[in-house]
Design a protein around this motif. Structure first.
Motif, PDB file in Angstrom:
ATOM      1  N   GLU A   1      84.025  63.799  59.966  1.00 38.75           N
ATOM      2  CA  GLU A   1      84.308  63.847  58.530  1.00 38.75           C
ATOM      3  C   GLU A   1      85.812  63.860  58.272  1.00 38.75           C
ATOM      4  N   GLN A   2      86.534  64.626  59.101  1.00 41.12           N
ATOM      5  CA  GLN A   2      87.996  64.644  58.943  1.00 41.12           C
ATOM      6  C   GLN A   2      88.586  63.255  59.191  1.00 41.12           C
ATOM      7  N   GLN A   3      88.083  62.589  60.226  1.00 38.77           N
ATOM      8  CA  GLN A   3      88.582  61.239  60.499  1.00 38.77           C
ATOM      9  C   GLN A   3      88.283  60.289  59.348  1.00 38.77           C
ATOM     10  N   LEU A   4      87.079  60.401  58.779  1.00 39.29           N
ATOM     11  CA  LEU A   4      86.729  59.545  57.649  1.00 39.29           C
ATOM     12  C   LEU A   4      87.633  59.804  56.453  1.00 39.29           C
ATOM     13  N   LYS A   5      87.917  61.079  56.210  1.00 39.38           N
ATOM     14  CA  LYS A   5      88.796  61.410  55.074  1.00 39.38           C
ATOM     15  C   LYS A   5      90.181  60.816  55.269  1.00 39.38           C
ATOM     16  N   LEU A   6      90.698  60.964  56.503  1.00 38.96           N
ATOM     17  CA  LEU A   6      92.027  60.406  56.776  1.00 38.96           C
ATOM     18  C   LEU A   6      92.038  58.889  56.599  1.00 38.96           C
ATOM     19  N   LEU A   7      90.992  58.242  57.096  1.00 35.71           N
ATOM     20  CA  LEU A   7      90.941  56.789  56.961  1.00 35.71           C
ATOM     21  C   LEU A   7      90.813  56.357  55.506  1.00 35.71           C
ATOM     22  N   GLN A   8      90.026  57.106  54.737  1.00 30.10           N
ATOM     23  CA  GLN A   8      89.898  56.775  53.310  1.00 30.10           C
ATOM     24  C   GLN A   8      91.216  56.931  52.574  1.00 30.10           C
ATOM     25  N   GLN A   9      91.964  58.012  52.909  1.00 29.36           N
ATOM     26  CA  GLN A   9      93.282  58.193  52.288  1.00 29.36           C
ATOM     27  C   GLN A   9      94.220  57.034  52.658  1.00 29.36           C
ATOM     28  N   ALA A  10      94.171  56.648  53.947  1.00 29.95           N
ATOM     29  CA  ALA A  10      95.024  55.533  54.363  1.00 29.95           C
ATOM     30  C   ALA A  10      94.639  54.246  53.641  1.00 29.95           C
ATOM     31  N   LEU A  11      93.325  54.034  53.448  1.00 23.73           N
ATOM     32  CA  LEU A  11      92.880  52.840  52.728  1.00 23.73           C
ATOM     33  C   LEU A  11      93.355  52.841  51.284  1.00 23.73           C
ATOM     34  N   GLN A  12      93.271  54.013  50.646  1.00 24.49           N
ATOM     35  CA  GLN A  12      93.744  54.086  49.258  1.00 24.49           C
ATOM     36  C   GLN A  12      95.229  53.771  49.164  1.00 24.49           C
ATOM     37  N   GLY A  13      96.011  54.352  50.099  1.00 27.65           N
ATOM     38  CA  GLY A  13      97.453  54.059  50.089  1.00 27.65           C
ATOM     39  C   GLY A  13      97.740  52.583  50.313  1.00 27.65           C
ATOM     40  N   MET A  14      97.001  51.991  51.242  1.00 30.39           N
ATOM     41  CA  MET A  14      97.217  50.576  51.512  1.00 30.39           C
ATOM     42  C   MET A  14      96.821  49.714  50.316  1.00 30.39           C
ATOM     43  N   GLN A  15      95.753  50.095  49.639  1.00 29.66           N
ATOM     44  CA  GLN A  15      95.340  49.329  48.460  1.00 29.66           C
ATOM     45  C   GLN A  15      96.382  49.400  47.352  1.00 29.66           C
ATOM     46  N   GLN A  16      96.923  50.602  47.135  1.00 27.04           N
ATOM     47  CA  GLN A  16      97.968  50.739  46.118  1.00 27.04           C
ATOM     48  C   GLN A  16      99.191  49.889  46.471  1.00 27.04           C
TER      49      GLN A  16
END
Length: 601
Positions: free
Chosen positions: A442-457
């Motif tokens: 779950e922690q890994q998924l959260k980190l990846l989701q945050q990275a995806l959001q940053g990359m999308q922005q």
């Protein structure tokens, strides 16, 4: 041991050393007895008769005791003797038999061709009563006997331990053998020794040849391995730990080449996948940063080379000055005042030295002039490159910015795809694996989701910037079209005004034009006009005023650009100015139109 002796008629005889015999060969009694039994005149070692009262008709001698059947023979059989040297063989005494030499006047016994690796001999002409013990007794003097194969028909095959023993056995070929003191035919015979072809000898010889061939191949292989360059060390397999080590080595100049080779091997092996793509991208990025270091290093080396060239040029000029001084000394010495006081030899030496010094001076002078010409050519090439680069940079600035934005947009898209793939893999693994490892995943998924959001922005921002740049490019294109239209209108107006002005001047003031208003005021301006016209004639597409003035300033540094431009502006029928290029590359160029102006004037 053989002894070569010369007889009275200068013929050579070869005798065997008699040290191994119990009965010395110098004993005339034994020698005469042996020769008497063979029906030959008894001769000494030197060739003289031993006893003067020998009667060949009787075939015997009085006063000589009969020979004993057990007379000892030679202990060592001598090696073979060259065929061109006549040999006198001697009697060989064994325990149970006696060997009498053949007639020296007879030709040597014939032998077959020697087989390779021959250790076996054929022995024929044995006595019928001869036993294997007698054969061993006769031939063991030649060397160690390994095997004897005796036949019932008075012949046998003897195999020795070494090949050279066969040559000793061949020495006995032609000898007459007699068992004891018997004269019976069954106890006598004439030996015939020849080479024999045996499978064992051939097999041993082939084995030896194969062994020698193996040794030769091994020696060649060792020599090739010694001369072969060492193989590179094996490349380790990819892992996160090894990846971090290679990434650190890529940042170090001393270990960069080794790390780059490892990185190349990993990429060629196919170690790049979705999980390791970011690590490989960072390593490739650090390899790209090494390019700057290499460029700086090259610039430093070029600077050192330029300094070395300058030092060489200065040293060469100093050497030339000294050569000039030496040549001046020679020339002054060859003048009439000093030349008459030297001798002929001194004059000759001085003239030779003068010629040598002049040749060396000319060679060095040509070398220095060549260096200077190369520098001038490099300077002219740099000027041309600078003018072309300024034009190209102004045009390609906007295009390069747009291409950079496109590349950045594509790389961000690829990174987004990589992150999405990793998220999908983690979701699949999460569905398959038990729920004990849920908190970590779950922690890994959260980190990846945050990275995806940053990359999308970040991608949205880049896309907005890309759209703005495209709008700016379109505006600039419109501005270029408007400027081109304005330039065309201006050109048309200028051409109309120039035609009207020339027609008015021709109609109103024809006499003043010819008499008073001459555009060339001095001879210097006439020379400049001639030089500029020849320069522009070579450049049919025209040249800028800066290019023309740079050419004129090589001839005279005092020439001013404004004066040249005014002079060319006054001569409208000789030079004309045109606008070339589009947008930022717009440029004024002067052309030579004297051939057309001649018709108008």
């Amino acid at each position: 041991m053989f002894l070569v002796q010369y007889t009275a008629d200068n013929s050579r005889t070869l005798n065997v050393d008699s040290t191994a015999m119990t009965l010395p060969m110098s004993d005339p009694t034994a020698w005469a007895t042996a020769m008497n039994n063979l029906g030959m005149a008894p001769l000494g070692i030197a060739g003289q008769p031993i006893l003067p009262d020998f009667d060949p008709a009787l075939g015997m001698m009085t006063g000589i005791p009969p020979i004993t059947p057990m007379m000892p023979g030679l202990g060592i059989v001598p090696p073979p003797i060259p065929p061109d040297m006549p040999v006198v063989k001697e009697i060989i005494h064994c325990k149970s038999c006696t060997l009498f030499p053949p007639n020296p006047n007879l030709p040597p016994p014939a032998t077959r061709e020697r087989p390779p690796g021959c250790k076996t001999v054929f022995v024929g002409g044995l006595p019928e009563n001869g036993t294997e013990q007698i054969i061993v007794e006769v031939f063991e003097q030649c060397g160690e006997i390994i095997a004897i194969r005796k036949s019932k028909k008075n012949f046998c095959h003897i195999r020795f331990a070494e090949e050279y023993m066969v040559d000793k056995a061949l020495y006995l070929s032609g000898y007459r053998i007699r068992l004891g003191s018997s004269t019976d035919k069954k106890d006598t015979g004439r030996l015939h020794v020849d080479f024999a072809q045996a499978r064992d000898d051939l097999y041993e010889w082939e084995c030896k040849q194969r062994m020698l061939a193996r040794e030769e191949r091994h020696r060649r292989r060792m020599e090739e391995e010694r001369l072969r360059p060492p193989s590179p060390p094996p490349v380790v397999h990819y892992s996160d730990h090894e990846c971090s080590i290679v990434a650190e080595k890529l940042k170090d100049d001393s270990k960069f080449s080794e790390a780059v080779q490892t990185l190349l091997t990993w990429i060629e092996r196919g170690e790049v996948n979705r999980r390791s793509a970011n690590n490989f991208y960072s390593m490739i990025q650090s390899a790209n940063s090494h390019v700057r270091r290499l460029v700086n290093e090259k610039a430093a080396h070029e600077k050192d080379m330029e300094e070395a060239k300058e030092k060489f040029k200065q040293a060469l000029s100093g050497i030339l000055i000294q050569f000039e001084q030496i040549v001046a000394v020679y020339h002054s010495a060859s003048k009439q005042k000093a030349w008459d006081h030297f001798t002929k030899a001194q004059r000759k030496n001085i003239s030779v030295w003068c010629k040598q010094a002049e040749e060396i001076r000319n060679i060095h002078n040509d070398e220095l002039m060549g260096i200077r010409r190369e520098e001038e050519m490099e300077m002219s090439d740099d000027e041309i490159e600078e003018t072309t680069e300024t034009k190209e940079t102004e045009e390609s600035a906007l295009v390069s910015q747009a291409e950079a934005l496109k590349e950045e947009n594509d790389s961000l898209r690829w990174q987004l795809d990589a992150y999405r793939n990793e998220v999908e893999l983690l979701k699949q693994e999460q569905g398959k694996a038990p729920r004990e490892d849920d908190p970590n995943k779950e922690q890994q998924l959260k980190l990846l989701q945050q990275a995806l959001q940053g990359m999308q922005q970040h991608l949205l921002k880049v896309q907005e910037e890309y759209k703005k740049k495209e709008a700016e490019l379109e505006k600039l294109k419109d501005d270029k079209l408007q400027v081109e239209k304005m330039l065309e209108n201006l050109k048309e107006k200028e051409s109309r005004t120039s035609r009207l002005g020339t027609s008015n001047q021709d109609s109103d003031y024809p006499l003043e034009k010819t008499m008073n208003s001459s555009p060339i005021k001095s001879e210097r301006e006439a020379l400049l006009v001639g030089i500029i016209s020849t320069f522009l004639h070579v450049h049919p597409f025209g040249a800028s005023i800066e290019y023309i003035c740079s050419y004129l300033q090589r001839l005279d540094n005092k020439i001013c650009t404004s004066d040249v431009e005014r002079l060319m502006g006054r001569l409208q029928h000789t030079f004309k100015q045109e606008m070339t290029g589009v947008g930022a590359s717009l440029e004024k160029r002067w052309k030579f139109c004297g051939f057309e102006g001649l018709k108008l004037t």
